[in-house]
Design a protein around this motif. Sequence first.
Motif, PDB file in Angstrom:
ATOM      1  N   HIS A 128       1.224   6.834  -6.872  1.00  0.00           N
ATOM      2  CA  HIS A 128       0.363   6.715  -8.048  1.00  0.00           C
ATOM      3  C   HIS A 128      -0.802   7.701  -7.994  1.00  0.00           C
ATOM      4  CE1 HIS A 128      -1.954   4.801 -11.257  1.00  0.00           C
ATOM      5  NE2 HIS A 128      -2.993   4.827 -10.454  1.00  0.00           N
ATOM      6  N   PHE A 129      -1.200   8.086  -6.776  1.00  0.00           N
ATOM      7  CA  PHE A 129      -2.409   8.897  -6.632  1.00  0.00           C
ATOM      8  C   PHE A 129      -2.159  10.397  -6.687  1.00  0.00           C
ATOM      9  CE2 PHE A 129      -3.585   4.782  -5.104  1.00  0.00           C
ATOM     10  CZ  PHE A 129      -4.803   4.614  -5.724  1.00  0.00           C
TER      11      PHE A 129
ATOM     12  N   ASN B 169      -6.792  14.746 -10.937  1.00  0.00           N
ATOM     13  CA  ASN B 169      -5.395  14.993 -11.277  1.00  0.00           C
ATOM     14  C   ASN B 169      -5.162  15.531 -12.679  1.00  0.00           C
ATOM     15  OD1 ASN B 169      -4.419  14.269  -8.806  1.00  0.00           O
ATOM     16  ND2 ASN B 169      -4.031  12.139  -9.362  1.00  0.00           N
TER      17      ASN B 169
ATOM     18  N   TYR C 230      -7.285   6.765  -0.389  1.00  0.00           N
ATOM     19  CA  TYR C 230      -6.898   5.557  -1.107  1.00  0.00           C
ATOM     20  C   TYR C 230      -6.638   4.341  -0.219  1.00  0.00           C
ATOM     21  CZ  TYR C 230      -1.871   4.879  -0.566  1.00  0.00           C
ATOM     22  OH  TYR C 230      -0.649   4.573  -0.072  1.00  0.00           O
TER      23      TYR C 230
ATOM     24  N   ILE D  20       6.084   2.376  -9.910  1.00  0.00           N
ATOM     25  CA  ILE D  20       6.526   1.002  -9.643  1.00  0.00           C
ATOM     26  C   ILE D  20       5.537   0.225  -8.777  1.00  0.00           C
ATOM     27  CG2 ILE D  20       8.010   1.679  -7.687  1.00  0.00           C
ATOM     28  CD1 ILE D  20       9.910  -0.595  -8.546  1.00  0.00           C
TER      29      ILE D  20
ATOM     30  N   THR E  18       0.840  -1.210   0.000  1.00  0.00           N
ATOM     31  CA  THR E  18       0.000   0.000   0.000  1.00  0.00           C
ATOM     32  C   THR E  18       0.869   1.252   0.000  1.00  0.00           C
ATOM     33  OG1 THR E  18      -1.642  -1.242   1.239  1.00  0.00           O
ATOM     34  CG2 THR E  18      -1.930   1.129   1.154  1.00  0.00           C
ATOM     35  N   ILE E  19       1.961   1.224   0.782  1.00  0.00           N
ATOM     36  CA  ILE E  19       2.879   2.363   0.773  1.00  0.00           C
ATOM     37  C   ILE E  19       3.474   2.547  -0.620  1.00  0.00           C
ATOM     38  CG2 ILE E  19       5.151   3.148   1.565  1.00  0.00           C
ATOM     39  CD1 ILE E  19       4.488   1.919   4.280  1.00  0.00           C
ATOM     40  N   SER E  20       3.826   1.423  -1.252  1.00  0.00           N
ATOM     41  CA  SER E  20       4.566   1.516  -2.516  1.00  0.00           C
ATOM     42  C   SER E  20       3.748   2.170  -3.615  1.00  0.00           C
ATOM     43  CB  SER E  20       5.039   0.137  -2.965  1.00  0.00           C
ATOM     44  OG  SER E  20       3.955  -0.598  -3.489  1.00  0.00           O
ATOM     45  N   TYR E  21       2.422   2.068  -3.577  1.00  0.00           N
ATOM     46  CA  TYR E  21       1.691   2.714  -4.669  1.00  0.00           C
ATOM     47  C   TYR E  21       1.038   4.035  -4.287  1.00  0.00           C
ATOM     48  CZ  TYR E  21      -2.440  -0.073  -3.122  1.00  0.00           C
ATOM     49  OH  TYR E  21      -3.446  -0.664  -2.434  1.00  0.00           O
ATOM     50  N   ALA E  22       1.383   4.577  -3.127  1.00  0.00           N
ATOM     51  CA  ALA E  22       0.861   5.905  -2.762  1.00  0.00           C
ATOM     52  C   ALA E  22       1.165   6.970  -3.830  1.00  0.00           C
ATOM     53  CB  ALA E  22       1.403   6.333  -1.405  1.00  0.00           C
TER      54      ALA E  22
ATOM     55  N   ILE F 203      10.465   5.393  -1.469  1.00  0.00           N
ATOM     56  CA  ILE F 203       9.205   5.788  -2.108  1.00  0.00           C
ATOM     57  C   ILE F 203       8.451   6.781  -1.229  1.00  0.00           C
ATOM     58  CG2 ILE F 203       6.923   4.949  -2.795  1.00  0.00           C
ATOM     59  CD1 ILE F 203       8.248   2.423  -3.829  1.00  0.00           C
ATOM     60  N   LEU F 204       8.480   6.547   0.069  1.00  0.00           N
ATOM     61  CA  LEU F 204       7.674   7.365   0.973  1.00  0.00           C
ATOM     62  C   LEU F 204       8.333   8.702   1.308  1.00  0.00           C
ATOM     63  CD1 LEU F 204       4.946   6.947   2.250  1.00  0.00           C
ATOM     64  CD2 LEU F 204       6.062   6.047   4.290  1.00  0.00           C
TER      65      LEU F 204
ATOM     66  N   LEU G 256       7.223  12.105  -0.214  1.00  0.00           N
ATOM     67  CA  LEU G 256       5.898  12.553   0.234  1.00  0.00           C
ATOM     68  C   LEU G 256       5.970  13.115   1.652  1.00  0.00           C
ATOM     69  CD1 LEU G 256       3.692   9.602  -1.091  1.00  0.00           C
ATOM     70  CD2 LEU G 256       4.033  11.843  -2.118  1.00  0.00           C
TER      71      LEU G 256
ATOM     72  N   SER H 186      -8.348   0.696  -0.785  1.00  0.00           N
ATOM     73  CA  SER H 186      -7.371  -0.177  -1.437  1.00  0.00           C
ATOM     74  C   SER H 186      -7.867  -1.615  -1.583  1.00  0.00           C
ATOM     75  CB  SER H 186      -6.047  -0.143  -0.675  1.00  0.00           C
ATOM     76  OG  SER H 186      -6.241  -0.599   0.640  1.00  0.00           O
TER      77      SER H 186
ATOM     78  N   LEU I 227      -6.887  12.651  -1.839  1.00  0.00           N
ATOM     79  CA  LEU I 227      -6.650  11.348  -2.452  1.00  0.00           C
ATOM     80  C   LEU I 227      -5.816  10.455  -1.531  1.00  0.00           C
ATOM     81  CD1 LEU I 227      -5.872  12.369  -6.106  1.00  0.00           C
ATOM     82  CD2 LEU I 227      -8.024  11.663  -5.097  1.00  0.00           C
ATOM     83  N   LEU I 228      -4.790  11.035  -0.914  1.00  0.00           N
ATOM     84  CA  LEU I 228      -3.900  10.218  -0.096  1.00  0.00           C
ATOM     85  C   LEU I 228      -4.600   9.742   1.171  1.00  0.00           C
ATOM     86  CD1 LEU I 228      -0.488  12.035  -0.579  1.00  0.00           C
ATOM     87  CD2 LEU I 228      -1.290   9.914  -1.605  1.00  0.00           C
TER      88      LEU I 228
ATOM     89  N   GLU J 152      -7.775  -3.480  -5.300  1.00  0.00           N
ATOM     90  CA  GLU J 152      -6.965  -4.671  -5.538  1.00  0.00           C
ATOM     91  C   GLU J 152      -7.836  -5.781  -6.115  1.00  0.00           C
ATOM     92  OE1 GLU J 152      -4.609  -5.429  -1.985  1.00  0.00           O
ATOM     93  OE2 GLU J 152      -3.823  -3.398  -2.218  1.00  0.00           O
TER      94      GLU J 152
ATOM     95  N   VAL K  45      -9.939   9.814  -9.478  1.00  0.00           N
ATOM     96  CA  VAL K  45      -8.530  10.221  -9.407  1.00  0.00           C
ATOM     97  C   VAL K  45      -8.109  10.864 -10.726  1.00  0.00           C
ATOM     98  CG1 VAL K  45      -6.165   9.360  -9.264  1.00  0.00           C
ATOM     99  CG2 VAL K  45      -7.884   8.525  -7.675  1.00  0.00           C
TER     100      VAL K  45
ATOM    101  N   TRP L 141       2.281   0.673  -8.257  1.00  0.00           N
ATOM    102  CA  TRP L 141       1.004   0.397  -8.922  1.00  0.00           C
ATOM    103  C   TRP L 141       1.175  -0.712  -9.947  1.00  0.00           C
ATOM    104  CZ3 TRP L 141      -3.773   1.388  -7.668  1.00  0.00           C
ATOM    105  CH2 TRP L 141      -4.785   1.246  -8.619  1.00  0.00           C
TER     106      TRP L 141
END
Lengths: 319, 298
Positions: free
Chosen positions: A136-137, B212, B280, A192, A130-134, B29-30, B33, B284, B276-277, B288, B208, A194
Amino acid sequence: MEANHELSVRRPLARKAKLNDVSKRLKRNLGLYLIISPAFFYFVIWHYWPLYGIQIAFKDYMPALGIGGSPWVGLEHFNRFFNAYYFWTILKNTLGISLYGLLVGIPAPIVLALMFNEFRNKRFQTLVQTISYAPHFISVIVAVGILFFFISPTNGVINALLGSINGSKIDFLAEPGYFWPLFVWSGLWQGIGWSSLLYTAAMSGISPDQYEAAYIDGANKFRRIWHVTLPGILPTIVILSILSIGGIMNVGFEKVLLMQTDLNLSTSEVISTYMYKSGILDAQYSFSAAVGLFNNVINFILLLTFNAIAKRAGQTSLW
Amino acid sequence: MLSNIKRTPGEKLFDAVNLLLVLGISVLILYPLLFVLFASMSDPRQMFDNPLLLWPKGFTLQSYSAIFENRDIWVGYRNTILYTCVGTSINVIMTILGAYPLSRRRFFGKHAFTFLFTFTMFFSGGLIPGYLVNQSLGIVNTIWALVLPGAISAFNLIIMRTYFQTQIPHELEESAYADGCGDLRLLYKIVLPLSTPIIAVMILFYGVGHWNSYFDALIYISDREKYPLQLILREILIQNSLKEMLTVAVDDQYGDRMIAREGIKYAIVVVSSLPLLVFYPMLSKFFEKGIMVGAIKG
């Protein structure tokens, strides 16, 4: 003779029966035709009507005369585009950025999904995924904005790090050489997680029996990944790769447009940004339509080619 | 089950390395943000002197209060909410109406319609012919130029059709049909109540997208009052211009204002992306599942 005669008598009857059958089936489905009609008209108006407008690529479009009434000029716009001095530069940029993107963007999510898949703790897996596709939004504008925060020559994180290491700063957006990597790797950051989701979904469809059988046969972890997981997701890999190859000429055009500066144009101008500038900004409708048509035809040919190759190789294909 | 089998030392090492790598990737990745979130709550001057951040530096919400005073941003916000609500409603209704008949076995002409719809994924008229169509429809510089041309994504329509085909018991439809239930009632009374997961996915995907998107507005909307939030963001983040917010006079406070402006950029990213954050992770589970269904080739 006899048989022929019989046939000629029967044929109109058969046709009539078939026609009856067709009208019966049409009538029976009347409700469904009504339901599908909004979608049908949508596709006709916004996807098939523009196909009629493609002809302006071969015309000198004048708004007063309309699409049909404008004079034909043959391949004039195409010749102008192919002979322009920038043609090879923007073709090289388009293909270069795309191929670089595919080279990084196709394997990376597969590897990430394989790594996720090895977790025994499924709740932890869900969390990291879930963290990895944040990213994407967030919008492409925000993504580029965040990239600018990091690479800014005045107060960016990366330049602050570089500054503390060797005291020099780089204006990344002014250096043509940095455009491709910046574009591709920031795209990987955003996409990546997503993309890996699709592979994770495909992996969850592989039967556990296969893993157990492989284990009993003495296969270690790498061999299980190689001989069970990868073949299991191969159809997904093929389909997604065909689709991305079919989009090769489109690049991430909305993002390229945002990251372009006058200083990096030599590596950042691609066919679609060029089409946008000549068409919308300079109002050269016909020329821009010709550039767009060239782009779409190449895309379509690539898609058909790779789909055919995948089919030949006995793999899944789009159709 | 395989997970109960004892791991060899080699496999334990593999798992440990894997865990470390994934944690490292997650941080990479995080961090961008989190960086923006922390920077938006930091004192812009301290941020400017040293941008490296692991937590807010000199906590202040002054950047946020500066945003509240900017009219452009709120008009943009209002427009984006309007475009997203209207656009997503049209998207979902149109996609359901297009997908449902294609999922019915007895639908005569199914293959022709499917081809007509999916062909558009692979070949299009291009930017200019599409622009000319919208021009002749007279919808340029209106909300309709933003919500109608993309009313259906053929890709989403196929996902939806596959869901209807595989997740709704065929017998249920047949028996309702035998009872004299019309097609529209069948869709409304039986199919839709059973399809909430995929509808949630569609709302998210399309929503979304509208929230966006900037390019359609860039091409079709010329009236500043109608700009969506993303176009305002583009001016501030990419083109680096903050109208109304800062006077251009070069005086003693010029430097301070330039620095304050950097703080505003961080805050506006948070304000525009937060909806959005926040939503989501809650949704999720649904998407999925939606992707799972879509992954089945239909």
